[in-house]
Write an enzyme that holds these catalytic residues in place. Sequence first.
Site, PDB file in Angstrom:
ATOM      1  N   SER A  53      23.694   0.323  -1.051  1.00 54.22           N
ATOM      2  CA  SER A  53      24.163   1.193  -0.239  1.00 54.22           C
ATOM      3  C   SER A  53      22.839   2.099   0.400  1.00 54.22           C
ATOM      4  CB  SER A  53      25.109   2.212  -0.804  1.00 54.22           C
ATOM      5  OG  SER A  53      26.218   1.704  -1.228  1.00 54.22           O
TER       6      SER A  53
ATOM      7  N   HIS B 213      31.350   7.142  -1.517  1.00 52.70           N
ATOM      8  CA  HIS B 213      31.623   6.291  -2.681  1.00 52.70           C
ATOM      9  C   HIS B 213      31.659   7.388  -4.200  1.00 52.70           C
ATOM     10  CE1 HIS B 213      30.583   2.588  -1.319  1.00 52.70           C
ATOM     11  NE2 HIS B 213      29.616   2.940  -0.444  1.00 52.70           N
TER      12      HIS B 213
END
Length: 472
Positions: free
Chosen positions: A299, A389
């Site tokens: 990410s 997340h």
Amino acid sequence: MSASWFDRLLSSIADRGRAWVKIPTGVPPLEQAVQLSRSLISERGEASGAALARALLESLGTLGETDRLAYYRLVAADFAPDPEPLKRAAEAYLAAPSPATAMVLGEVAEPPRQELLRRINMAPGGTGTLVHMRENLLPLLREHPDLAPLDGDLRHLLGSWFNRGFLELRRIDWHQTPAAILEKLIRYEAVHEIKGWPDLRRRLAPDRRCFAFFHPALADEPLIFVEVALVNGLSQAVQPLLEQGEVDASKAPDTAIFYSISNCQKGLRGISFGNFLIKQVVEELKAETPSLVQFATLSPVPGFRRWLDAKFSGGAKHLLTAEERVPIAALADIKGAKGAFRRLLDAPGWHEDAATEAALRAPLLRLAAEYLTSSNEGKGPTDPVARFHLGNGARLERVNWLANIAPRGFKESYGVMVNYLYDLDRIEANHEAFVRHGTVAHSDAVEALVAQGVRRNGVTSLLGFSGRRNAS
């Protein structure tokens, strides 16, 4: 139910209702839209309402930028709740709180705007029009705060209509997915640009997966999609994922790396699908590929550079440890380690110089770890990807050095990327700890990075952190 079938049904209803309504003509487009809106909100017949809604959509499509803003402002102001009945209902509830008085209060508090929007939604193409309306509305809110009630109603209704129960998960496939949808993936990719059809085909190769959510009313419009690489072990850099050929088919993959998640419809901003998407894709992957035992992301950290630049501009002290200052100061021909640090970071291509790259590695990794584990008074990190997340129950597993050397990677985070690990046995506990207390579940490796900021004399670095170790 396909959108084309549903639109045909609505069109046939609207056709039959056309005989029962009068469409204003010979008036300016804005006035026509306003008259149609007032007629639509007062109409009782379903067929005639569908005919008016279709005419209103056609009228709205002709509005220029100035008239569109005027229409939004009028709907926000003139289709508000009637204040007198609302006042009486509120007084009745305060005098005698009960389910009955609460129900009355709720009914009169609902603005007529919502009913207008519901009726617009019954026109052929109405759902897409309302999504587009909110997309147009969002950039106007800063300069026109009076539009906030209309945005609130749109967000409320779209949140209901795009509830997870209405969404369909589809796998995107090079051979079976229509070309029109594949083309939209190229256009909507928001994390790592898809550079044409060959690049897209690579991302849909046998060692890759792509899934998207669709809504029945927008059957050919993806709402959000995720790209996944099936690999062995945690990926540390994105360029190999984007550029490498197929993996060795003789070796079963053990890890699914979610390397790109893109929201496609700007009008649905603030309506979250990603948490459901990831969890459902994990289940699909587990069923299809039993060798997978690890599910993680690679990410971006989009807020890191902006955060660090703010620290520089604010004259923050103790950004560097004593060990980090020595090689950095030696490399820069200016006085003061803090100034040297920023000067080195601002130098184009610094990562290609071995000495500079080595000097900057330790402080950038540590500061990124501190940024992502920051307490922020119990709210957790501000980084939007981290919040997404961590809020879904992931664990901050690893901070990766020079993981994205593309220009965007340096612009956002000096090339730093991170792995978030979805430990299926810990997702719920991690989620609860984060949403309740801002607690960031993280690995021993991340904790070791943060600990490097604790000075030898026992004084912590300027940030501090709030986290909970949850190592593999």
